[in-house]
Design a protein around this motif. Structure first.
Motif, mmCIF file in Angstrom:
data_model
loop_
_atom_site.group_PDB
_atom_site.id
_atom_site.type_symbol
_atom_site.label_atom_id
_atom_site.label_comp_id
_atom_site.label_asym_id
_atom_site.label_seq_id
_atom_site.Cartn_x
_atom_site.Cartn_y
_atom_site.Cartn_z
ATOM 1 N N TRP A 139 4.732 7.630 1.584
ATOM 2 C CA TRP A 139 6.012 8.339 1.609
ATOM 3 C C TRP A 139 7.047 7.590 2.447
ATOM 4 O O TRP A 139 8.229 7.818 2.346
ATOM 5 N N LYS A 140 6.551 6.645 3.280
ATOM 6 C CA LYS A 140 7.489 5.815 4.041
ATOM 7 C C LYS A 140 7.683 4.462 3.377
ATOM 8 O O LYS A 140 8.558 3.705 3.750
ATOM 9 N N GLN A 141 6.804 4.149 2.413
ATOM 10 C CA GLN A 141 6.782 2.822 1.784
ATOM 11 C C GLN A 141 7.044 2.927 0.286
ATOM 12 O O GLN A 141 6.124 3.134 -0.489
ATOM 13 N N PRO A 142 8.304 2.773 -0.140
ATOM 14 C CA PRO A 142 8.604 2.884 -1.582
ATOM 15 C C PRO A 142 7.840 1.860 -2.420
ATOM 16 O O PRO A 142 7.500 2.125 -3.568
ATOM 17 N N GLU A 143 7.589 0.673 -1.844
ATOM 18 C CA GLU A 143 6.804 -0.329 -2.583
ATOM 19 C C GLU A 143 5.352 -0.191 -2.144
ATOM 20 O O GLU A 143 4.939 -0.748 -1.132
ATOM 21 N N ASN A 144 4.591 0.567 -2.897
ATOM 22 C CA ASN A 144 3.215 0.853 -2.466
ATOM 23 C C ASN A 144 2.234 0.688 -3.616
ATOM 24 O O ASN A 144 2.596 0.322 -4.734
ATOM 25 N N GLU A 145 0.983 0.990 -3.345
ATOM 26 C CA GLU A 145 -0.120 0.797 -4.286
ATOM 27 C C GLU A 145 0.024 1.648 -5.554
ATOM 28 O O GLU A 145 -0.375 1.235 -6.642
ATOM 29 N N VAL A 146 0.594 2.833 -5.443
ATOM 30 C CA VAL A 146 0.770 3.689 -6.634
ATOM 31 C C VAL A 146 1.764 3.025 -7.587
ATOM 32 O O VAL A 146 1.514 2.896 -8.793
ATOM 33 N N ARG A 147 2.875 2.595 -7.027
ATOM 34 C CA ARG A 147 3.891 1.925 -7.846
ATOM 35 C C ARG A 147 3.319 0.647 -8.466
ATOM 36 O O ARG A 147 3.505 0.379 -9.652
ATOM 37 N N ASP A 148 2.581 -0.125 -7.662
ATOM 38 C CA ASP A 148 1.980 -1.375 -8.160
ATOM 39 C C ASP A 148 1.055 -1.117 -9.343
ATOM 40 O O ASP A 148 1.063 -1.846 -10.324
ATOM 41 N N ARG A 149 0.256 -0.060 -9.235
ATOM 42 C CA ARG A 149 -0.743 0.186 -10.270
ATOM 43 C C ARG A 149 -0.108 0.638 -11.589
ATOM 44 O O ARG A 149 -0.702 0.515 -12.643
ATOM 45 N N LEU A 150 1.110 1.178 -11.505
ATOM 46 C CA LEU A 150 1.789 1.636 -12.715
ATOM 47 C C LEU A 150 2.895 0.669 -13.153
ATOM 48 O O LEU A 150 3.596 0.909 -14.142
ATOM 49 N N ALA A 151 3.037 -0.425 -12.424
ATOM 50 C CA ALA A 151 4.109 -1.388 -12.692
ATOM 51 C C ALA A 151 4.003 -1.939 -14.108
ATOM 52 O O ALA A 151 2.925 -2.263 -14.586
ATOM 53 N N GLY A 152 5.142 -2.026 -14.790
ATOM 54 C CA GLY A 152 5.186 -2.566 -16.141
ATOM 55 C C GLY A 152 4.748 -1.576 -17.203
ATOM 56 O O GLY A 152 4.801 -1.858 -18.393
ATOM 57 N N ARG A 153 4.270 -0.418 -16.779
ATOM 58 C CA ARG A 153 3.803 0.581 -17.745
ATOM 59 C C ARG A 153 4.669 1.836 -17.727
ATOM 60 O O ARG A 153 4.928 2.439 -18.751
ATOM 61 N N LEU A 154 5.054 2.251 -16.508
ATOM 62 C CA LEU A 154 5.799 3.495 -16.365
ATOM 63 C C LEU A 154 6.940 3.278 -15.367
ATOM 64 O O LEU A 154 6.683 3.042 -14.184
ATOM 65 N N PRO A 155 8.202 3.321 -15.859
ATOM 66 C CA PRO A 155 9.325 3.139 -14.933
ATOM 67 C C PRO A 155 9.459 4.345 -14.008
ATOM 68 O O PRO A 155 9.480 5.492 -14.475
ATOM 69 N N LEU A 156 9.546 4.107 -12.710
ATOM 70 C CA LEU A 156 9.512 5.208 -11.744
ATOM 71 C C LEU A 156 10.647 5.128 -10.724
ATOM 72 O O LEU A 156 11.030 4.045 -10.292
ATOM 73 N N GLU A 157 11.139 6.298 -10.343
ATOM 74 C CA GLU A 157 12.092 6.391 -9.246
ATOM 75 C C GLU A 157 11.366 6.281 -7.909
ATOM 76 O O GLU A 157 11.858 5.660 -6.971
ATOM 77 N N TYR A 158 10.211 6.922 -7.855
ATOM 78 C CA TYR A 158 9.487 7.038 -6.594
ATOM 79 C C TYR A 158 8.027 7.325 -6.914
ATOM 80 O O TYR A 158 7.723 7.999 -7.904
ATOM 81 N N ALA A 159 7.114 6.816 -6.090
ATOM 82 C CA ALA A 159 5.686 7.032 -6.329
ATOM 83 C C ALA A 159 4.947 7.094 -5.003
ATOM 84 O O ALA A 159 5.237 6.322 -4.095
ATOM 85 N N ALA A 160 4.000 8.024 -4.887
ATOM 86 C CA ALA A 160 3.223 8.134 -3.647
ATOM 87 C C ALA A 160 1.924 8.879 -3.881
ATOM 88 O O ALA A 160 1.826 9.746 -4.754
ATOM 89 N N ALA A 161 0.907 8.541 -3.083
ATOM 90 C CA ALA A 161 -0.339 9.295 -3.010
ATOM 91 C C ALA A 161 -0.580 9.613 -1.533
ATOM 92 O O ALA A 161 -0.240 8.814 -0.665
ATOM 93 N N ALA A 162 -1.174 10.779 -1.261
ATOM 94 C CA ALA A 162 -1.336 11.185 0.139
ATOM 95 C C ALA A 162 -2.556 10.535 0.798
ATOM 96 O O ALA A 162 -2.488 10.119 1.953
ATOM 97 N N TYR A 163 -3.673 10.440 0.060
ATOM 98 C CA TYR A 163 -4.922 10.005 0.679
ATOM 99 C C TYR A 163 -5.609 8.896 -0.123
ATOM 100 O O TYR A 163 -5.419 8.786 -1.334
ATOM 101 N N THR A 164 -6.431 8.134 0.569
ATOM 102 C CA THR A 164 -7.220 7.096 -0.089
ATOM 103 C C THR A 164 -8.612 7.638 -0.401
ATOM 104 O O THR A 164 -9.297 8.172 0.478
ATOM 105 N N PHE A 165 -8.995 7.510 -1.669
ATOM 106 C CA PHE A 165 -10.278 8.012 -2.170
ATOM 107 C C PHE A 165 -11.296 6.883 -2.170
ATOM 108 O O PHE A 165 -11.099 5.854 -2.817
ATOM 109 N N ARG A 166 -12.375 7.079 -1.398
ATOM 110 C CA ARG A 166 -13.489 6.119 -1.419
ATOM 111 C C ARG A 166 -14.763 6.897 -1.673
ATOM 112 O O ARG A 166 -14.856 8.076 -1.320
ATOM 113 N N GLU A 167 -15.750 6.214 -2.258
ATOM 114 C CA GLU A 167 -17.049 6.832 -2.512
ATOM 115 C C GLU A 167 -17.603 7.387 -1.199
ATOM 116 O O GLU A 167 -17.772 6.640 -0.230
#
Ligand SMILES: [Zn+2]
Length: 232
Positions: free
Chosen positions: A47-75
């Protein structure tokens, strides 16, 4: 399953104020986790970093104004435990509470100032009947309550369940996802919507559901928020 695990499960049935990760009792009746597990929950800084992993993962596929995830999911981590409780232990209230947390994080994002409303990614009707609720909708309701925005639960529809996907090839499975979202009710031309899902893995679900909305509403601007992003 060991007897202690079974007893803990039984105890939580009568005393629901236990940590969803370690099953220790929790004094605060509204808390999802004990203080120790809460401190183990890996919070992102999206939420403080507009250029983040969520945006990267959807880059070139879905044009976005803003993207964020709250938590990191690990096994095996605390985040996985929360998601599991929300999806498989009949706890839509967990989804709503986690949505409220996500809403507080999103409330600091200037790019969401002109947001019109929130759209949860739909699940198949058959899943919904089995589970009794759509976890993405529960999260969306939590976000909506904090941001004071409406939730448009029928803005997207998921087409009929296609049966087991295990015997399909990877490409066929992908195509199956692609075909399975259509725009539903509501007119959202030139508006700004927040698309919400529980977990971001490959991004295929957000890609196809988001593009179904963009194709249906001219000038629509889209943002994305998920509770968790799977680490890779
Ligand atoms: Zn705990």
């Amino acid at each position: 399953m060991g007897i202690s695990h079974w007893v803990r499960g039984l105890t939580s049935l009568f005393f629901p104020n236990v940590c969803l990760n370690c099953s220790r009792s929790v004094d605060d009746s509204t808390a999802l986790l004990c203080l120790r597990c809460e401190s183990d929950l890996p919070v992102t800084d999206h939420w403080k970093q507009p250029e983040n992993e969520v945006r990267d993962r959807l880059a070139g596929r879905l044009p976005l104004e803003y993207a964020a995830a709250a938590y990191t999911f690990r096994e095996g981590n605390v985040c996985q435990q929360l998601i599991h409780a929300m999806k498989y232990q009949n706890r839509p209230d967990v989804g709503k509470k986690l949505g409220e947390r996500l809403g507080h994080l999103l409330s600091t994002a200037d790019r969401l100032n002109d947001l019109h409303g929130i759209v949860p990614v739909p699940i198949h009707n058959r899943r919904r009947h089995e589970r009794g609720y759509n976890q993405a909708e529960a999260i969306a309701e939590g976000i909506g309550a904090i941001l004071n925005k409406p939730v448009f639960s029928d803005a997207l529809r998921r087409t009929d369940f296609q049966g087991s996907q295990t015997r399909r090839t990877k490409l066929e499975r992908l195509e199956n996802v692609r075909d399975s979202f259509v725009a539903g009710r509501g007119k959202f031309s030139n508006q700004h919507l927040l698309l919400v899902d529980d977990v971001l893995t490959t991004g295929a679900t957000l890609d196809f559901s988001g593009n179904a909305l963009l194709e249906a509403h001219s000038g629509l601007r889209l943002s994305v928020a998920t509770l968790a992003i799977v680490e890779r």
